[in-house]
Structures are given as structure tokens and as C-alpha cells.
Enzyme design. Structure first.
Site, PDB file in Angstrom:
ATOM      1  NE  ARG A 271       4.466  17.172  58.608  1.00 28.14           N
ATOM      2  CZ  ARG A 271       3.579  16.171  58.550  1.00 28.14           C
ATOM      3  NH1 ARG A 271       2.282  16.417  58.775  1.00 28.14           N
ATOM      4  NH2 ARG A 271       3.963  14.961  58.327  1.00 28.14           N
TER       5      ARG A 271
ATOM      6  NE  ARG B  94       4.175  11.894  50.886  1.00 27.13           N
ATOM      7  CZ  ARG B  94       4.024  12.396  52.125  1.00 27.13           C
ATOM      8  NH1 ARG B  94       2.823  12.744  52.551  1.00 27.13           N
ATOM      9  NH2 ARG B  94       5.066  12.556  52.911  1.00 27.13           N
TER      10      ARG B  94
HETATM   11  C1  DQA Z   1      -0.981  13.385  55.588  1.00 28.92           C
HETATM   12  C2  DQA Z   1      -0.322  12.179  54.912  1.00 28.92           C
HETATM   13  C3  DQA Z   1       0.215  11.221  55.952  1.00 28.92           C
HETATM   14  O1  DQA Z   1       0.831  10.101  55.319  1.00 28.92           O
HETATM   15  C4  DQA Z   1       1.266  11.912  56.817  1.00 28.92           C
HETATM   16  O2  DQA Z   1       1.719  11.048  57.835  1.00 28.92           O
HETATM   17  C5  DQA Z   1       0.783  13.209  57.380  1.00 28.92           C
HETATM   18  C6  DQA Z   1      -0.039  14.082  56.544  1.00 28.92           C
HETATM   19  C7  DQA Z   1      -1.466  14.435  54.548  1.00 28.92           C
HETATM   20  O3  DQA Z   1      -2.276  15.270  54.917  1.00 28.92           O
HETATM   21  O4  DQA Z   1      -1.035  14.414  53.395  1.00 28.92           O
HETATM   22  O5  DQA Z   1       1.153  13.591  58.483  1.00 28.92           O
HETATM   23  O6  DQA Z   1      -2.121  12.937  56.296  1.00 28.92           O
END
Ligand code: DQA
Length: 147
Positions: free
Chosen positions: A17, A107
């Protein structure tokens, strides 16, 4: 001492991903890294990953009933809206450190809110997999200071 390392939805897809955000290393690589770091520190970790909110709630409960000393949790997307996971963290009252691989504050707007960290002793974000090592250090430091 033993710690549960809980990872939420889509973290089983690490390495596949959004590699530009999460990097090319896999979930198996992550568990290898944190397991060997825990060995260096003479503690053990039990990893748990689920894409299902209720299973994460149950894992937090079992950390309490099975006598864990603390929890490292990356609730992934649940971070931003799961009151059930927040309540579970508060219910067990174990020291808990929240980790994010990416910097959730740089983000999307919706990632800037973390419900789940409101039950944690602290939050580490933006340092990649290294954040899990930082979380273990933070837990050990917290336990030492409070014992
Ligand atoms: C995450 C950040 C989250 O916003 C996202 O939905 C994830 C991964 C991270 O590890 O950066 O799935 O938790």
C-alpha cells in the site's frame, strides 16, 4: 515484561500500500524488527493485527486479562474515529503508546484528529518503523519512572 503490539486495518498491506508514504518494508519485516529490538531490551512482544474494530477491542481486553505490562498500538484509520478503541484503552488502564508510521499532522485534515491517543501516555508519528522502537523505549521509561 511483555508488551502487545497492535496494528489496525491495512497495516497487513505494508510494502504494497502507498509505498511512497509507508515505505517498501512489509508487516513481517516490522514484526521482525520490533521482536529483535525487544530481545535486545530483554522483554517480549506479542504482535496482533486486525482489520476489524471489535477484534482490536478484544485484543486490548486480553492484554489486561493476560497480564501484559503495556501496549503499543497503531490503530491506523480507526485512530481518527474509533471511540470503541479509545474506551477499551481507557478501560484496561495499561500504559499505551500510539504509533503512526507517517506524520498524521502533515497529511489530510481528518488525520490530524486522534481519538485513540486520548487514552495513551503519548504518541509518536512520522518516523517510519523506527517509531515502534521509540514506543517501546517510551513504555520502558514510563514503567521504570512509575514503579
Ligand atoms: C497510519 C496513519 C493513518 O492515518 C492511516 O489511516 C493508516 C496508517 C500510519 O501509521 O501512518 O492506516 O496509522
Amino acid at each position: 515484561m511483555k508488551f502487545m503490539v497492535i496494528n489496525g486495518p491495512n497495516l497487513d498491506m505494508l510494502g504494497i500500500r502507498e509505498v511512497n508514504i509507508y515505505g517498501g518494508d512489509t508487516y513481517a519485516n516490522l514484526i521482525e524488527m520490533i521482536t529483535s529490538y525487544a530481545e535486545e531490551k530483554n522483554v517480549s512482544i506479542v504482535p496482533f493485527q486486525s482489520n476489524i474494530e471489535g477484534e482490536i477491542v478484544n485484543a486490548i481486553h486480553s492484554a489486561y486479562f493476560d497480564g501484559f505490562d503495556g501496549i503499543i498500538i497503531n490503530p491506523a484509520a480507526y485512530t481518527h474515529y474509533s471511540i470503541a478503541i479509545l474506551d477499551a484503552i481507557k478501560a484496561v488502564n495499561l500504559p499505551c503508546v500510539e504509533v503512526h508510521i507517517s506524520n498524521i499532522n502533515s497529511r489530510d485534515e481528518f488525520r490530524k484528529i486522534s481519538y485513540t491517543s486520548q487514552g495513551c501516555i503519548g504518541i509518536i508519528a512520522g518516523f517510519g518503523f523506527f517509531g515502534y522502537k521509540m514506543a517501546l523505549d517510551a513504555l520502558l521509561n514510563h514503567i521504570q519512572k512509575n514503579s
